[in-house]
Design an enzyme around this catalytic site. Structure first.
Site, PDB file in Angstrom:
ATOM      1  N   ARG A 235       0.598  -0.765  -0.521  1.00 23.54           N
ATOM      2  CA  ARG A 235      -0.091  -0.319  -0.054  1.00 23.54           C
ATOM      3  C   ARG A 235       0.777   1.701  -0.146  1.00 23.54           C
ATOM      4  O   ARG A 235       1.996   1.357   1.205  1.00 23.54           O
ATOM      5  CB  ARG A 235      -0.810   0.144   0.920  1.00 23.54           C
ATOM      6  CG  ARG A 235      -2.137  -1.319   1.082  1.00 23.54           C
ATOM      7  CD  ARG A 235      -3.200  -0.362  -0.204  1.00 23.54           C
ATOM      8  NE  ARG A 235      -4.040  -0.943   0.223  1.00 23.54           N
ATOM      9  CZ  ARG A 235      -4.376  -2.479  -1.042  1.00 23.54           C
ATOM     10  NH1 ARG A 235      -3.971  -2.754  -1.740  1.00 23.54           N
ATOM     11  NH2 ARG A 235      -5.526  -3.658  -0.774  1.00 23.54           N
ATOM     12  N   GLU A 264      -3.120   7.737  -5.274  1.00 21.88           N
ATOM     13  CA  GLU A 264      -3.838   6.798  -7.119  1.00 21.88           C
ATOM     14  C   GLU A 264      -4.640   7.657  -7.738  1.00 21.88           C
ATOM     15  O   GLU A 264      -5.801   7.058  -7.011  1.00 21.88           O
ATOM     16  CB  GLU A 264      -3.315   5.372  -6.822  1.00 21.88           C
ATOM     17  CG  GLU A 264      -2.554   4.932  -6.062  1.00 21.88           C
ATOM     18  CD  GLU A 264      -2.534   3.785  -5.837  1.00 21.88           C
ATOM     19  OE1 GLU A 264      -3.241   2.578  -6.058  1.00 21.88           O
ATOM     20  OE2 GLU A 264      -1.353   2.685  -5.055  1.00 21.88           O
ATOM     21  N   HIS A 283      -0.663  -0.405 -10.204  1.00 21.09           N
ATOM     22  CA  HIS A 283      -1.119  -0.831  -9.493  1.00 21.09           C
ATOM     23  C   HIS A 283      -1.796  -2.228  -9.922  1.00 21.09           C
ATOM     24  O   HIS A 283      -2.995  -2.080 -10.009  1.00 21.09           O
ATOM     25  CB  HIS A 283      -2.410   0.073  -8.713  1.00 21.09           C
ATOM     26  CG  HIS A 283      -2.699  -0.861  -6.457  1.00 21.09           C
ATOM     27  ND1 HIS A 283      -2.916  -0.434  -5.920  1.00 21.09           N
ATOM     28  CD2 HIS A 283      -2.869  -1.872  -6.742  1.00 21.09           C
ATOM     29  CE1 HIS A 283      -3.857  -0.778  -5.004  1.00 21.09           C
ATOM     30  NE2 HIS A 283      -3.106  -1.929  -5.560  1.00 21.09           N
TER      31      HIS A 283
END
Length: 323
Positions: A235, A264, A283
């Protein structure tokens, strides 16, 4: 009985898999594109379930403001975006899919590490700009015999540890919740956090996000490193990105491979963008066509089980919510 399931996750919008499983349970799917607390709070009014991704907040306000919601399905592993305590207090089951992308994320972490170690993106850019010169990526170092530290030793880190055996690295790990014997089964030495920092050449981060791990790696931690390579597929907020920029500038971190970010997507003034010593991916570590299918099937099946009054395969215990 007819059920309404709110779907707020573009990763699991799989008409075949989701519809077959949920509609077989008597559910109608409603799509929600807006990933905000207010939108979720409104959407769950009258809904019986909601399926969300990591970017969708499911807060105490949303969970306490509905008398129909039975289940929150997290289409993924981490549940840091869901107030699991509030869910328990309101009798709402939270489920996740803890094993759908173990191979993908561990492979992605290894890929980022290898790309950093061998300066692959640098050489590719150089060649595309007309430069053919092995010396531009210096210095590179042999991996064999170096030390890799794993911050967290859950299922993904264990899968990575198995893959690392071929590289003849010394692998150490810090995880207060995993015993030394379990780590030894994977050829890994359990060490205290500070000892890991002092020994490592490479760091692969696999810690879940909660308040105790937010900025787990910041100025003090990076100052203990010496030209280390840092990889994060866990994370983004586990890493203090301002501190990482400073560490890259002063050389305590030589390179970073990041699949997750504090924001993000990052903003337009991202200080980590465009650097030759940073590799970023969007991601995507979780993704393969196979993992996407497994994810869709897994979360839909558990949501459907709760609606039918059955025990789901992967309920979250609010006392131990981390995998």
């Amino acid at each position: 009985m007819d059920y309404t399931i709110v779907l707020c996750d573009n990763k699991t919008v799989d008409p075949t898999t989701q519809s077959e499983i949920l509609e077989a349970a008597g559910a109608t799917i409603e799509l929600l594109d807006e990933k905000t607390d207010a939108a979720v709070t409104e959407a769950v009014q009258g809904a019986h379930g909601i399926i969300v991704d990591a970017a969708t907040p499911v807060t105490a306000a949303a969970l306490s403001g509905t008398d129909t919601l039975q289940v929150v399905g997290r289409a993924g592993i981490g549940v840091d975006n869901i107030d699991v305590d509030a869910a328990a207090e309101n009798g709402i089951t939270v489920v996740n899919v803890p094993d759908y992308c173990l191979d993908e994320v561990s492979t992605h972490a290894l890929s980022l590490l290898l790309a950093c170690v061998r300066a692959i993106p640098h050489y590719d850019r150089e060649i595309s700009e007309g430069t053919w010169d092995w010396r531009t990526g210096r210095p590179l170092h042999r991996m064999r015999g170096r030390t890799l530290g794993l911050a967290g030793f859950g299922a993904i880190a264990r899968r990575l540890a198995s893959k690392l055996r071929a590289y003849q690295l010394d692998v150490v790990a810090y995880d207060p919740n995993v015993d030394a014997a379990t780590m030894r089964d994977y050829g890994v030495e359990k060490v205290p956090f500070d000892a890991m920092l002092d020994r490592l050449d490479y760091l692969s981060i696999h810690a879940p996000l909660f308040e105790e791990t937010r900025h787990m790696f910041s100025t003090g931690e990076f100052e203990r490193l010496e030209a280390a390579i840092v990889v994060n597929t866990a994370r983004g907020p586990v890493v203090d990105e301002d501190a990482l920029v400073s560490a890259l500038n002063d050389g305590s971190v030589a390179k970073a491979g990041l699949d997750v970010r504090a924001e993000e997507p990052p903003g337009p003034d991202d200080p980590l963008a465009g650097r030759d010593d940073v590799i970023c991916t969007p991601h995507v570590g979780w993704y393969s066509e196979e993992s996407r299918t497994d994810l869709s099937r897994g979360v839909a099946s558990d949501v459907a089980a709760v609606l039918r009054g059955e025990d789901p395969a992967n309920p979250i215990d609010p006392e131990t919510p981390w995998i």
